[in-house]
Enzyme design. Structure first.
Site, PDB file in Angstrom:
ATOM      1  N   SER A  90       9.391   1.416  -8.161  1.00  0.00           N
ATOM      2  CA  SER A  90       9.479   0.002  -7.815  1.00  0.00           C
ATOM      3  C   SER A  90       8.227  -0.699  -8.306  1.00  0.00           C
ATOM      4  O   SER A  90       7.176  -0.069  -8.458  1.00  0.00           O
ATOM      5  CB  SER A  90       9.586  -0.141  -6.285  1.00  0.00           C
ATOM      6  OG  SER A  90       9.452  -1.491  -5.891  1.00  0.00           O
ATOM      7  N   TYR A 137       5.870   0.728   2.439  1.00  0.00           N
ATOM      8  CA  TYR A 137       6.732   0.905   1.272  1.00  0.00           C
ATOM      9  C   TYR A 137       5.907   1.018  -0.010  1.00  0.00           C
ATOM     10  O   TYR A 137       6.196   1.867  -0.865  1.00  0.00           O
ATOM     11  CB  TYR A 137       7.710  -0.266   1.174  1.00  0.00           C
ATOM     12  CG  TYR A 137       8.708  -0.144   0.053  1.00  0.00           C
ATOM     13  CD1 TYR A 137       9.561   0.948  -0.028  1.00  0.00           C
ATOM     14  CD2 TYR A 137       8.819  -1.138  -0.929  1.00  0.00           C
ATOM     15  CE1 TYR A 137      10.493   1.067  -1.055  1.00  0.00           C
ATOM     16  CE2 TYR A 137       9.743  -1.024  -1.957  1.00  0.00           C
ATOM     17  CZ  TYR A 137      10.574   0.073  -2.018  1.00  0.00           C
ATOM     18  OH  TYR A 137      11.495   0.196  -3.043  1.00  0.00           O
TER      19      TYR A 137
END
Length: 249
Positions: free
Chosen positions: A133, A146
């Site tokens: 990501s 995250y």
């Protein structure tokens, strides 16, 4: 007669994983769909002529069963299983959310890779794509759990490439920015549909799962000597994590 190429896609029950399974099946691969939700992957496997294997990537026993089902040879592994849980600041962090993110995005990725690596090497031209990501490259408020996990995904990828430098396996990572799927934001915000919708509000064209699947299929179908080390992919509207063009309607 050349044997049909094979691919494993984890997290294949929805979103990027399901779209990638479709793309790879369309490119001629026999796809092993791995996810916890057996009913979903069984339906998709039936549609694609693939094989569904109920798998929890955080369980060593479950991953061992996946490897046994795949067998001694594998061409492609897409480590897509992942997820974000919560968006609290560090001062209010929920320990279990952080632990869950690390377990699936880092430990799970490691366990699947470790289990399937002999089969990938045995193919003579294996390929691994880890789905990271843009959160694995930059910090933002409320995202520490995250971003820490996805930084882990990126560093495991880089380390694996160094460790396997003399093996016939390509090690690649794709790092998507804003991708609108049915579940990612909804899961992150614990089912709060309003919060999930706000993430994409005013963005006319965020990426969709098939955009990422298309890129992954391209990466793994390059010639065996071509390694796409890292691909960062964002919608045109997203200049950076904190800078997104939104239009009021």
């Amino acid at each position: 007669m050349t044997a049909m190429r094979t691919a494993v896609v984890t997290g294949a029950s929805s979103g990027i994983g399901a779209a990638t399974a479709r793309r790879l099946a369309g490119a001629g691969f026999h796809v092993f769909l791995a996810a916890r939700r057996a009913d979903r992957i069984e339906a998709l496997a039936a549609e694609l002529g693939g094989t569904a294997i109920a798998t929890d990537v955080t369980s060593e026993e479950s991953v061992a069963a996946l490897a046994a089902a795949v067998g001694p040879r594998l061409d492609v592994l897409v480590n897509n299983a992942g997820g974000a849980f919560g968006s609290t600041p560090v001062a209010e962090a929920v320990t279990e959310d952080w632990r869950q993110m690390y377990e699936v995005n880092v430990i799970g990725l490691m366990q699947v890779t470790r289990a399937l690596l002999p089969a990938l090497v045995a193919s003579g031209a294996g390929a691994i794509v880890n789905v990271g990501s843009t959160a694995g490259r930059i910090a933002y408020e409320g995202g520490a759990g995250y971003t820490a996990a996805k930084h882990g995904t990126q560093v495991v990828t880089e380390t694996l490439r160094l460790e396997l430098w003399d093996q016939p396996v390509r090690i690649m990572e794709i790092a998507p920015g804003m991708v609108k799927t049915d579940e990612f934001a909804l899961v992150r915000f614990d089912g709060d549909a309003a919060k999930a919708a706000a993430v994409y509000e005013g963005v006319d064209e965020p990426l969709v799962a098939d955009d990422i699947a298309d890129a992954i299929a391209w990466m793994v179908t390059r010639p065996a000597h071509v390694n796409i080390d890292s691909m960062v992919i964002k919608p045109r509207a997203q200049a950076a994590q904190h800078k997104v063009h939104r239009v009021s309607h």
